[in-house]
Design a protein around this motif. Structure first.
Motif, PDB file in Angstrom:
ATOM      1  N   ALA A  64      16.438  79.266  53.872  1.00  0.00           N
ATOM      2  CA  ALA A  64      15.489  80.032  54.035  1.00  0.00           C
ATOM      3  C   ALA A  64      15.869  81.226  54.740  1.00  0.00           C
ATOM      4  O   ALA A  64      14.844  82.302  55.019  1.00  0.00           O
ATOM      5  CB  ALA A  64      14.272  79.444  54.736  1.00  0.00           C
ATOM      6  N   TRP A  84      11.253  63.995  38.436  1.00  0.00           N
ATOM      7  CA  TRP A  84      12.595  64.418  38.893  1.00  0.00           C
ATOM      8  C   TRP A  84      12.590  65.658  39.559  1.00  0.00           C
ATOM      9  O   TRP A  84      13.186  65.854  40.543  1.00  0.00           O
ATOM     10  CB  TRP A  84      13.442  64.604  37.719  1.00  0.00           C
ATOM     11  CG  TRP A  84      14.912  64.866  37.921  1.00  0.00           C
ATOM     12  CD1 TRP A  84      15.968  63.907  37.927  1.00  0.00           C
ATOM     13  CD2 TRP A  84      15.544  66.154  38.300  1.00  0.00           C
ATOM     14  NE1 TRP A  84      16.959  64.661  38.357  1.00  0.00           N
ATOM     15  CE2 TRP A  84      16.814  65.985  38.520  1.00  0.00           C
ATOM     16  CE3 TRP A  84      14.799  67.529  38.451  1.00  0.00           C
ATOM     17  CZ2 TRP A  84      17.616  67.187  38.593  1.00  0.00           C
ATOM     18  CZ3 TRP A  84      15.624  68.641  38.733  1.00  0.00           C
ATOM     19  CH2 TRP A  84      16.986  68.468  38.781  1.00  0.00           C
ATOM     20  N   LEU A  90       9.278  73.511  51.339  1.00  0.00           N
ATOM     21  CA  LEU A  90       9.664  73.614  52.965  1.00  0.00           C
ATOM     22  C   LEU A  90      10.541  74.846  52.938  1.00  0.00           C
ATOM     23  O   LEU A  90      10.441  75.444  54.057  1.00  0.00           O
ATOM     24  CB  LEU A  90      10.751  72.307  52.951  1.00  0.00           C
ATOM     25  CG  LEU A  90      10.115  71.078  53.065  1.00  0.00           C
ATOM     26  CD1 LEU A  90      11.342  69.956  52.861  1.00  0.00           C
ATOM     27  CD2 LEU A  90       9.544  70.887  54.444  1.00  0.00           C
ATOM     28  N   ILE A  91      11.312  75.523  52.164  1.00  0.00           N
ATOM     29  CA  ILE A  91      11.693  76.698  52.121  1.00  0.00           C
ATOM     30  C   ILE A  91      10.421  77.814  52.534  1.00  0.00           C
ATOM     31  O   ILE A  91      10.427  78.653  53.316  1.00  0.00           O
ATOM     32  CB  ILE A  91      12.433  77.268  51.057  1.00  0.00           C
ATOM     33  CG1 ILE A  91      13.780  76.499  51.056  1.00  0.00           C
ATOM     34  CG2 ILE A  91      12.809  78.555  50.934  1.00  0.00           C
ATOM     35  CD1 ILE A  91      14.687  76.480  49.888  1.00  0.00           C
ATOM     36  N   LEU A 106      15.869  67.093  53.280  1.00  0.00           N
ATOM     37  CA  LEU A 106      15.291  68.340  52.625  1.00  0.00           C
ATOM     38  C   LEU A 106      14.869  69.434  53.421  1.00  0.00           C
ATOM     39  O   LEU A 106      15.312  70.913  53.450  1.00  0.00           O
ATOM     40  CB  LEU A 106      13.965  68.036  51.691  1.00  0.00           C
ATOM     41  CG  LEU A 106      14.197  67.231  50.487  1.00  0.00           C
ATOM     42  CD1 LEU A 106      12.843  67.043  49.703  1.00  0.00           C
ATOM     43  CD2 LEU A 106      15.157  67.866  49.499  1.00  0.00           C
ATOM     44  N   ILE A 121      19.707  64.891  44.341  1.00  0.00           N
ATOM     45  CA  ILE A 121      18.664  65.528  44.755  1.00  0.00           C
ATOM     46  C   ILE A 121      17.342  65.168  43.918  1.00  0.00           C
ATOM     47  O   ILE A 121      16.472  64.778  44.209  1.00  0.00           O
ATOM     48  CB  ILE A 121      18.777  67.167  44.929  1.00  0.00           C
ATOM     49  CG1 ILE A 121      20.096  67.372  45.643  1.00  0.00           C
ATOM     50  CG2 ILE A 121      17.723  67.753  45.207  1.00  0.00           C
ATOM     51  CD1 ILE A 121      20.354  68.892  45.907  1.00  0.00           C
ATOM     52  N   GLY A 122      17.483  65.310  42.579  1.00  0.00           N
ATOM     53  CA  GLY A 122      16.211  65.011  41.792  1.00  0.00           C
ATOM     54  C   GLY A 122      16.777  63.397  41.434  1.00  0.00           C
ATOM     55  O   GLY A 122      17.733  63.096  41.804  1.00  0.00           O
ATOM     56  N   ALA A 123      15.666  62.698  41.174  1.00  0.00           N
ATOM     57  CA  ALA A 123      15.896  61.124  40.714  1.00  0.00           C
ATOM     58  C   ALA A 123      15.403  60.864  39.275  1.00  0.00           C
ATOM     59  O   ALA A 123      14.128  60.828  39.094  1.00  0.00           O
ATOM     60  CB  ALA A 123      14.973  60.316  41.870  1.00  0.00           C
ATOM     61  N   ALA A 147      16.422  73.196  53.754  1.00  0.00           N
ATOM     62  CA  ALA A 147      15.360  74.362  53.702  1.00  0.00           C
ATOM     63  C   ALA A 147      15.848  75.276  54.785  1.00  0.00           C
ATOM     64  O   ALA A 147      15.625  76.389  54.619  1.00  0.00           O
ATOM     65  CB  ALA A 147      14.073  73.833  53.700  1.00  0.00           C
ATOM     66  N   PRO A 163      11.453  66.541  44.203  1.00  0.00           N
ATOM     67  CA  PRO A 163      12.234  66.826  45.352  1.00  0.00           C
ATOM     68  C   PRO A 163      12.527  68.270  45.290  1.00  0.00           C
ATOM     69  O   PRO A 163      12.494  68.987  46.573  1.00  0.00           O
ATOM     70  CB  PRO A 163      13.335  66.021  45.121  1.00  0.00           C
ATOM     71  CG  PRO A 163      13.131  64.968  44.507  1.00  0.00           C
ATOM     72  CD  PRO A 163      12.172  65.350  43.655  1.00  0.00           C
ATOM     73  N   GLY A 210      17.161  63.769  47.968  1.00  0.00           N
ATOM     74  CA  GLY A 210      15.880  64.461  47.490  1.00  0.00           C
ATOM     75  C   GLY A 210      14.740  63.687  48.175  1.00  0.00           C
ATOM     76  O   GLY A 210      13.503  64.298  48.102  1.00  0.00           O
ATOM     77  N   ARG A 227       9.359  69.893  46.569  1.00  0.00           N
ATOM     78  CA  ARG A 227       9.269  69.771  47.952  1.00  0.00           C
ATOM     79  C   ARG A 227      10.229  70.709  48.690  1.00  0.00           C
ATOM     80  O   ARG A 227       9.699  71.190  49.878  1.00  0.00           O
ATOM     81  CB  ARG A 227       9.480  68.284  48.180  1.00  0.00           C
ATOM     82  CG  ARG A 227       9.482  68.145  49.731  1.00  0.00           C
ATOM     83  CD  ARG A 227       7.711  67.859  50.126  1.00  0.00           C
ATOM     84  NE  ARG A 227       7.713  67.731  51.640  1.00  0.00           N
ATOM     85  CZ  ARG A 227       6.840  68.541  52.264  1.00  0.00           C
ATOM     86  NH1 ARG A 227       6.242  69.440  51.731  1.00  0.00           N
ATOM     87  NH2 ARG A 227       6.854  68.532  53.711  1.00  0.00           N
ATOM     88  N   LEU A 228      11.379  70.914  48.165  1.00  0.00           N
ATOM     89  CA  LEU A 228      12.602  71.641  48.867  1.00  0.00           C
ATOM     90  C   LEU A 228      11.898  73.230  48.812  1.00  0.00           C
ATOM     91  O   LEU A 228      12.100  73.879  49.681  1.00  0.00           O
ATOM     92  CB  LEU A 228      13.614  71.517  48.047  1.00  0.00           C
ATOM     93  CG  LEU A 228      14.866  72.591  48.655  1.00  0.00           C
ATOM     94  CD1 LEU A 228      15.131  72.247  50.369  1.00  0.00           C
ATOM     95  CD2 LEU A 228      16.136  72.237  48.136  1.00  0.00           C
TER      96      LEU A 228
END
Lengths: 120, 120
Positions: free
Chosen positions: A119, B18, B28-29, A111, A72-74, A115, B21, A105, B24-25
């Motif tokens: 949510a 890192w 989006l939620i 994503l 997910i994270g890079a 979400a 994302p 991610g 961003r998630l």
């Protein structure tokens, strides 16, 4: 176009149970891509490595493979080490088309789908 | 029912990028849960911690919070440390309903959605 093979590439951990969601993700991808060989591979602490998985697929005669990083994270692993590893695999297997997919991610679609689930 | 607040809880890393994302998630939620406060929190190397995020929400008068662990594999952090941290937060904030959601890798719906994206 769906490639001949997909490798779900994850970090790995000491606890064998850690890999269960990765294996489940691979099974779900396989169910959606009939005729495509789907494998898991790990950066560390678990087997097979990415090179072992790709070498094995090449030996089976596969012509195209997509690597899906289940991150997910890079961090540095994805940004530096993985492109280098893929370049080395391309040099080693010149007849194999190796596609490096966005990691989870980085995929807006992935994503957004995550979400949607959380949510509610 | 959607809670008053959702905390996306991720590992954290040295590289500030890192977290993109994860942020961003969270966005989006938030877009899918209008009226719900959505925050990020990290296990290590990034701020805020889970306790800082939850303390802050409690101070704002939030009554219910869902913690969404943005992890795919589940190692010791998720299996041991996170339930303990959540128990401590419940003891500290008895009027706050704290729900610990499945982590991403444990959610069949999330894995299926991810599979859908990468099987194409």
């Amino acid at each position: 176009m769906t490639p001949d093979a997909i490798v779900v590439f994850a970090h790995g951990a000491r606890d064998p149970e850690w890999a269960r969601p990765i294996e489940r993700l691979a099974a779900l991808i396989a169910a959606r891509a009939p005729g495509t060989r789907v494998r898991c591979a790990y950066l560390e602490l678990m087997q097979p490595s990415l090179a072992e998985a790709v070498d094995g697929l090449a030996a089976e005669g596969v012509r195209s493979v997509r690597i899906v990083p289940a991150f997910i994270g890079a961090g540095g692993h994805l940004k530096r080490d993985l492109p280098l590893a893929v370049a080395a695999l391309r040099a080693k297997h010149p007849r194999l088309a190796i596609e490096l997919a966005s990691h989870i991610g980085e995929s807006e679609a992935a994503l957004a789908a995550i979400a949607e689930v959380f949510a509610r």
